[in-house]
Motif scaffolding. Structure first.
Motif, PDB file in Angstrom:
ATOM      1  N   SER A  70       0.794  -1.103   0.300  1.00  0.00           N
ATOM      2  CA  SER A  70       0.142  -0.035  -0.375  1.00  0.00           C
ATOM      3  C   SER A  70       1.113   1.545   0.248  1.00  0.00           C
ATOM      4  N   ILE A  71      -0.022   2.357  -0.377  1.00  0.00           N
ATOM      5  CA  ILE A  71       0.976   3.714  -0.397  1.00  0.00           C
ATOM      6  C   ILE A  71       1.320   3.877   1.176  1.00  0.00           C
ATOM      7  N   LEU A  72       0.671   3.948   2.387  1.00  0.00           N
ATOM      8  CA  LEU A  72       1.234   4.055   3.205  1.00  0.00           C
ATOM      9  C   LEU A  72       1.834   3.298   3.843  1.00  0.00           C
ATOM     10  N   GLU A  73       2.247   1.871   3.664  1.00  0.00           N
ATOM     11  CA  GLU A  73       2.822   1.159   4.225  1.00  0.00           C
ATOM     12  C   GLU A  73       4.974   1.330   3.622  1.00  0.00           C
ATOM     13  N   LEU A  74       4.414   1.807   1.699  1.00  0.00           N
ATOM     14  CA  LEU A  74       5.731   2.022   1.117  1.00  0.00           C
ATOM     15  C   LEU A  74       6.242   3.261   1.524  1.00  0.00           C
ATOM     16  N   ALA A  75       4.949   4.110   2.316  1.00  0.00           N
ATOM     17  CA  ALA A  75       6.033   5.418   2.774  1.00  0.00           C
ATOM     18  C   ALA A  75       7.027   6.078   4.069  1.00  0.00           C
ATOM     19  N   ARG A  76       6.063   4.544   5.316  1.00  0.00           N
ATOM     20  CA  ARG A  76       6.504   3.897   6.149  1.00  0.00           C
ATOM     21  C   ARG A  76       7.863   3.147   5.596  1.00  0.00           C
ATOM     22  N   ARG A  77       7.848   2.855   5.296  1.00  0.00           N
ATOM     23  CA  ARG A  77       9.498   2.375   4.625  1.00  0.00           C
ATOM     24  C   ARG A  77       9.852   3.249   4.954  1.00  0.00           C
ATOM     25  N   VAL A  78       9.527   4.250   4.018  1.00  0.00           N
ATOM     26  CA  VAL A  78      10.592   4.974   2.723  1.00  0.00           C
ATOM     27  C   VAL A  78      10.846   6.053   4.361  1.00  0.00           C
ATOM     28  N   GLY A  79      10.357   6.551   5.073  1.00  0.00           N
ATOM     29  CA  GLY A  79      10.458   7.662   6.223  1.00  0.00           C
ATOM     30  C   GLY A  79       9.723   8.372   5.834  1.00  0.00           C
ATOM     31  N   VAL A  80       8.690   8.316   4.956  1.00  0.00           N
ATOM     32  CA  VAL A  80       8.140   9.841   4.349  1.00  0.00           C
ATOM     33  C   VAL A  80       6.449   9.128   5.528  1.00  0.00           C
TER      34      VAL A  80
END
Ligand code: FES
Ligand code: FES
Lengths: 202, 248
Positions: B26-36
């Protein structure tokens, strides 16, 4: 031989009767089977149950939940989400006023107000004597006839407060004049309705 | 978050940064993974996705706003996580949530441990432009250990999901609709009378507001612990029992 349960004599067409003692549950069981006990069919089953019993009691909801292997809170949550389901025993007579957009614009609120004043009952409730239930619904799909109400199962269009009050009063009087118990078969008297109820047959 | 196989290979741009996402992330999972950072409320790692609060709205191009928690990445996606418009939407959502219930922090057990309070601070919600809906609901104090104050509930359904998906009891669900929507135990019975409730308290620790709390807590004394669910999910799915206190 065991004594047959007296309450089991309601619909017992096949002679066996439902183990609950209320044969109306046979109709629910039939619907459940037809639905292959699929959880997706919950709403369908609730419709059948409401048709058969007139309202959805907690026992009935538990029964359906068990059959479909659904937790009680889920069944309750789904049932209460929909306006079409009722959870209390309805009165002998009923009036459902549409408060959808078209009917609202055409003054449905006045009708609700007039009827709730006349019978001292809030929308969604039944009078203390159990004679009359007042409910509202969002769009009955007959917007061309707005404002619309369903009075004892009959769709009436182009109503106003006065006509609605009169129509309900007529039905109540009809079943009160007849010997008690006639409440469920008011057909003959219903012909003598006030002329104010226009818009039928559109 | 479920374990992922292989390497991330879906090219995505997030706030101008080129990154690689996992398939199905998900966009959220990705964002959290890359620190956004993306604000969330109903979402909780370790539970299924609800997508109901809409605080995680992000722009996926063409001014289309999508909930980051419930939207999967696609190749060449260009995500903007914050701009003036998105911030305004989020601020309004928080304001509406405040208008709906009794969110008067000065009198709340969870003050200082409340995600709604944090969101309000973050989005500079200093007053409410809408008519206040409080008070609409009742308090259920029938449980020996816990209290449910429905006017503090934001209907995130975390309690419903944790009870169903982690504890397996499915005590809770959402009944009614619109303004009347409320969390109910069983068939709207007092919580203390629920025979399905195991008293585990997971619904209480995941609650983002003061709607669910331990009994006997005074103003500001309640502490929630929603990360517990991510810990349980990892323990269950990956066999990892990581001491959260040691990690912190
Ligand atoms: S709004 Fe009343 S029938 Fe459609
Ligand atoms: S966090 Fe995404 S919709 Fe609530």
């Amino acid at each position: 031989m065991a004594e047959p349960n007296v309450r089991a004599r309601k619909a017992g067409a096949d002679g066996e009767g439902h183990p609950s003692g209320d044969d109306r549950f046979e109709l629910i069981d039939k619907a459940l089977k037809r639905a292959r006990f699929s959880q997706d069919q919950l709403i369908e089953i609730l419709h059948v149950a409401q048709d058969v019993f007139g309202y959805l009691s907690p026992d009935l909801l538990v029964y359906i939940g068990r059959a479909l292997k659904l937790p009680p809170s889920r069944v309750y949550g789904v049932a209460t989400f929909y306006h079409l389901f009722t959870f209390e025993e309805p009165g002998d007579h009923s009036c459902t006023i549409c408060t959808g957009t078209a009917c609202f614009v055409k003054g449905a609120d006045d009708i609700v107000l007039a009827l709730s004043r006349e019978h001292s009952v809030a929308a969604g409730q039944t009078t203390a004597d159990g004679r009359f239930t007042l409910t509202t619904a969002r769009c009955l799909g007959s917007c061309g006839l707005a404002p619309v109400a369903v009075i004892d199962g009959e769709v009436r269009g182009h109503l106003d407060a006065e006509a609605a009050v009169a129509a309900v009063a007529a039905n109540l009087a009809a079943s009160a004049n007849g010997d008690d118990g006639a409440a469920t078969e008011p057909e003959p008297e219903r012909i003598a309705e006030p002329a104010g109820v226009a818009g039928e047959g559109n | 978050m479920s374990p992922r196989n292989g390497r991330p290979n879906v090219p995505v741009t997030i706030d101008g940064q080129d990154v690689k996402a996992f398939e199905g992330e998900s966009i959220l999972e990705l964002a959290r993974r890359v620190g956004v950072p993306i604000p969330t409320l109903c979402h909780l790692e370790g539970l299924s996705i609800h997508g109901g609060c809409r605080l995680c709205l992000v722009d996926t191009g063409d001014h289309k706003l999508k909930p980051a928690c419930a939207t999967e990445v696609t190749a060449e996606l260009d995500v903007t996580t914050t701009n003036a418009e998105i911030r305004e939407h989020r601020r309004r959502i928080v304001e509406l949530l405040f208008a709906e219930g009794n969110h008067i922090c000065a009198f709340c057990v969870s003050s200082g441990s409340c995600e709604l309070q944090d969101l309000a601070t973050e989005h500079h919600v200093d007053h409410i432009h809408y008519e206040l809906g409080y008070e609409r609901h009742d308090v259920d104090a029938s449980h020996p250990k816990y209290v449910l104050d429905r006017d503090r509930c934001v209907l995130c359904t975390r309690c419903v999901r944790v009870c169903d998906e982690v504890e397996g009891a499915h005590v809770w669900d959402v009944a009614m609709r619109g303004n009347e929507a409320r969390i109910v135990a069983g068939m709207d019975i007092p919580w203390g009378e629920s025979s399905a409730c195991t008293w585990c308290g997971k619904c209480v620790v995941v609650c983002p507001t003061g709607a669910l709390s331990f009994k006997g807590r005074a103003t500001g004394e309640m502490r929630h612990d929603p990360e517990l669910v991510a810990f349980l999910a990892r323990a269950r799915d990956e066999g990892e029992w990581i001491d959260r206190r040691a990690e912190a």
